[in-house]
Scaffold this active site. Structure first.
Site, mmCIF file in Angstrom:
data_model
loop_
_atom_site.group_PDB
_atom_site.id
_atom_site.type_symbol
_atom_site.label_atom_id
_atom_site.label_comp_id
_atom_site.label_asym_id
_atom_site.label_seq_id
_atom_site.Cartn_x
_atom_site.Cartn_y
_atom_site.Cartn_z
ATOM 1 N N ASN A 93 33.778 42.041 32.747
ATOM 2 C CA ASN A 93 33.759 42.828 33.981
ATOM 3 C C ASN A 93 33.817 44.334 33.682
ATOM 4 O O ASN A 93 34.444 44.754 32.707
ATOM 5 C CB ASN A 93 34.903 42.398 34.910
ATOM 6 C CG ASN A 93 36.153 41.996 34.167
ATOM 7 O OD1 ASN A 93 36.101 41.498 33.039
ATOM 8 N ND2 ASN A 93 37.285 42.245 34.773
ATOM 9 N N THR A 96 35.139 49.438 38.942
ATOM 10 C CA THR A 96 35.347 50.873 39.143
ATOM 11 C C THR A 96 36.766 51.227 38.702
ATOM 12 O O THR A 96 37.716 50.494 38.995
ATOM 13 C CB THR A 96 35.160 51.220 40.641
ATOM 14 O OG1 THR A 96 33.865 50.764 41.037
ATOM 15 C CG2 THR A 96 35.246 52.714 40.870
ATOM 16 N N ALA A 167 20.925 37.473 41.574
ATOM 17 C CA ALA A 167 21.749 37.677 42.773
ATOM 18 C C ALA A 167 22.589 36.430 42.986
ATOM 19 O O ALA A 167 22.135 35.313 42.709
ATOM 20 C CB ALA A 167 20.863 37.948 43.982
ATOM 21 N N LEU A 224 21.251 50.339 36.757
ATOM 22 C CA LEU A 224 21.900 51.118 37.821
ATOM 23 C C LEU A 224 20.863 51.518 38.863
ATOM 24 O O LEU A 224 21.115 51.492 40.072
ATOM 25 C CB LEU A 224 22.570 52.371 37.241
ATOM 26 C CG LEU A 224 23.727 52.151 36.269
ATOM 27 C CD1 LEU A 224 24.331 53.496 35.862
ATOM 28 C CD2 LEU A 224 24.805 51.275 36.891
ATOM 29 N N SER A 272 22.442 44.701 58.671
ATOM 30 C CA SER A 272 23.641 43.883 58.578
ATOM 31 C C SER A 272 24.858 44.720 58.900
ATOM 32 O O SER A 272 24.774 45.921 59.125
ATOM 33 C CB SER A 272 23.780 43.317 57.158
ATOM 34 O OG SER A 272 24.017 44.371 56.247
ATOM 35 N N CYS A 279 28.836 44.515 43.045
ATOM 36 C CA CYS A 279 28.073 45.469 42.239
ATOM 37 C C CYS A 279 27.450 46.655 42.949
ATOM 38 O O CYS A 279 27.440 47.746 42.380
ATOM 39 C CB CYS A 279 27.023 44.729 41.443
ATOM 40 S SG CYS A 279 27.782 43.719 40.161
#
Ligand code: NAD
Ligand code: UGA
Length: 468
Positions: A93, A96, A167, A224, A272, A279
């Site tokens: 992992n 942040t 995904a 990224l 949405s 991510c």
């Protein structure tokens, strides 16, 4: 000449390492694949006799059933795995950072560094080390420095970047037929040979023209960039949804019309209640931090806005619920359908549902929650983390976790659809209506249900991206 890969190790048995390396084992029966993790409970779940795997992903169990014990192994013995492998994926992992320099933006590379140091300390033969985790541009350089400074004589390490684009919810089909596999390497003869070795693994099932080989830094940055541009599409469509609600335009029609342009394309334009997942936000903040570190404040501000728009979308949606329910939800019961960050996963990281429920709680509403995959323990721990100053007993008094959508909606004044689970489309809405307080409201945060049909039943329906 490229080394032929016989033994693969994956460090990190999470959402990426688990499915990715299980699929490699399935598609490459001649390669022995071992997946290791420090987390004993996770490894036990991967090894469980009844295949109660630690993550829910359609098709995953079938893959694991076919390979486990044949050429796919799960273990906590990281050292043994390192010693035996020719090629090592680092799939740990990279959250942040919560404190220190770059807190709130930069990626925490501590887990990557610890795994790298362990490889250097334990390896007694040469290895190809593959960065699978999403990392800031030039991390491979730091990994190389650490490996070279700590390696034994006669050990050489070649470092590759091979970011993952799967995904959640569609991981297995994404891995079976990826749009592309991206491999970055140094453009030296050794770097290119290592790249060819890894490409040879994927070539067992991925067509050659889908295996892209590029420089190391391009590969790191492309990951990224891909996530930032995907998230930017959602923030763009969500920004437009606010204009739709205020003008009478319909976001589905707008997205359809815009997406028909082949240059834009129809996918990933669904308005949405806000994007979630482990991510998008993390990787954009990482890009923002990178831009700032490079003294590019305009670039940083540009990407930061994608995240800010997402926060705005969530806030705007909770406010619309309160406004519609006659400006107060205090003491009212609200059913939230869906807790995962998207359908077909049990993953709740950064789920918009968490923010909405926290907002409803702070208005002192009662909340009933139902999700088909997320465990009760997970929900309680996410809610506690979202409201660190609220005592656990208070949360438990305000929130009830239910075993079905119908149960969650009973006696509620409003239903909020937070996740696009297919089963919410197929609920017997007539029955739901009978058991709710009147007027009965539905807030569709996912453009999921047929608003006209629900209105015909008697519901007052509010849909994202459509006027009230
Ligand atoms: P995760 O938290 O599910 O899994 C990481 C695992 O690594 C954990 O189980 C942890 O215990 C283990 N770990 C950490 N340090 C270790 C060490 N030194 N030795 C052994 N095990 C160790 O994370 P994830 O969702 O699989 O993501 C992994 C990386 O892949 C991240 O960088 C993420 O950005 C990236 N990524 C994630 C997705 C996704 O859909 N989740 C998709 C593409 C890329
Ligand atoms: C995303 C990317 O799609 C993957 O390519 C990438 O590998 C991964 O991030 C990663 O790096 O972790 P994931 O987060 O699993 O995958 O799921 P997505 O399907 O991208 O959905 C992310 C969020 O956006 C969800 O909350 C989803 O509901 C939302 N979304 C998606 C929308 O609101 N509208 C859309 O049109 C599409």
């Amino acid at each position: 000449a490229p080394l032929k890969v016989n033994k693969i190790l994956c460090i990190g048995a999470g959402y990426v390492g688990g499915p990715t390396c299980a699929v490699i084992a399935l598609k490459c029966p001649h390669i022995t694949v071992t997946i290791v993790d420090l987390n004993q409970a996770r490894i036990d779940a991967w090894n469980s006799a009844d295949f109660a795997l630690p993550i829910y992903e359609p098709g995953l169990e079938d893959v694991v059933r076919q390979c486990r014990g044949r050429n796919l192994f799960f273990s906590t013995d990281v050292d043994k795995g390192i010693r035996e492998a020719d090629l090592i994926f680092v799939s740990v992992n990279t959250p942040t950072k919560k404190s220190g320099v770059g807190a709130g933006f930069a990626a925490d590379l501590n887990y990557v560094e610890l795994a790298t140091r362990q490889i250097a300390a334990v390896a007694t033969s040469s290895k190809i080390v593959v960065e699978k985790s999403t990392v800031p541009c030039r991390t491979a350089e730091s990994m190389r420095t650490i490996l070279e400074a700590n390696s034994k004589p006669n050990c050489r390490f070649d470092i590759l970047s091979n970011p993952e684009f799967l995904a959640e919810g569609t991981a297995i089909s994404d891995l079976f037929s990826p749009d592309r596999v991206l491999i970055g390497s140094l453009q030296t003869p050794e770097g290119k040979a290592a790249c060819a070795s890894l490409a040879g693994v994927y070539a067992n099932w991925v067509p050659e023209n889908r295996i892209l080989t590029v420089g190391l830094w391009s590969s790191e940055l492309s990951k990224l960039a891909a996530n930032a541009m995907l998230a930017q599409r959602i923030s763009s469509v969500n920004a437009l949804s606010a204009i739709c609600e205020a003008t009478g335009a319909n976001i589905d029609e707008v997205a359809h019309a815009v997406g028909y342009d082949s240059r834009v394309g129809p996918k990933f334009l669904k308005a949405s209640v806000g994007f979630g997942g482990s991510c998008f936000q993390k990787d954009i903040l990482n890009l923002v931090y990178l831009s700032e570190s490079l003294h590019l404040p305009e670039v940083a501000a540009y990407w930061r806005q994608v995240v800010e728009m997402n926060e705005y979308q969530k806030r705007r949606f909770s406010k619309r619920v309160v406004d519609t329910l006659f400006n107060t939800i205090t003491g009212k019961r609200i059913a939230v359908l869906g807790f995962a960050f998207k359908a077909d996963t049990g993953d709740t990281r950064e789920s918009a549902a968490i923010t909405l429920i926290r907002d409803f709680q702070s208005e002192r509403a009662f909340v009933n929650i139902y999700d088909p995959q997320v465990s009760e323990t997970q929900i309680w721990s996410d809610l506690a983390e979202a409201s660190p100053t609220v005592p656990a007993e208070t949360i438990k008094k305000q929130v009830k976790i239910c075993g079905s959508a119908l149960e969650a909606c009973r006696d509620a004044e409003a239903v909020v659809i937070a996740t696009e689970w297919k089963e919410f489309k197929e609920i017997d809405w007539k029955e739901v209506y009978q058991h709710m307080k009147k007027p009965a409201f539905v807030f569709d945060g996912r453009l999921l249900v047929d608003a006209a049909a629900l209105t015909a039943i008697g519901f007052k329906v509010t849909t994202i991206g459509r006027p009230s």
